[in-house]
Motif scaffolding. Structure first.
Motif: not given
Length: 100
Positions: A85-100
């Motif tokens: 759960l922690a890894m998936a949530c972090a990955m979602d946040q990292f993806a948002e960060q990179v996609l901006q």
């Protein structure tokens, strides 16, 4: 080191991780991340790798140019845990960060 806490069988993945799919009879979650190019995909993977080292929980993943496919599971107990759960949530946040 103690075993990570297993997620309950009725955990609300759809509400918590709407972009992830439950797979393998509920023992793993899966998501495909699509970026604009290889450099962005690699930046995402680098951010994820740093966090994975911090929490000592590493994804099963592959990369093909701008696509990163991820499977998360806690292999030691053959189930989904708070680490996934922690890894998936972090990955979602990292993806948002990179996609901006």
């Amino acid at each position: 080191m103690s075993e990570p806490k297993r997620l309950p069988d009725d955990f609300d993945f759809q509400g918590t991780l709407p972009c992830w799919q439950v797979a393998d009879g509920g023992r793993e979650i899966f998501r495909k991340f699509i970026f604009k190019d290889f450099k962005s995909a690699f930046e995402f993977m680098t951010l994820c790798a740093g966090y994975a080292e911090e929490i000592n929980h590493h994804p099963d993943w592959s990369n093909a140019w701008n696509v990163v496919s991820v499977h998360l599971s806690t292999h030691s107990i053959k189930a989904l845990t708070e680490l996934d759960l922690a890894m998936a949530c972090a990955m979602d946040q990292f993806a948002e960060q990179v996609l901006q």
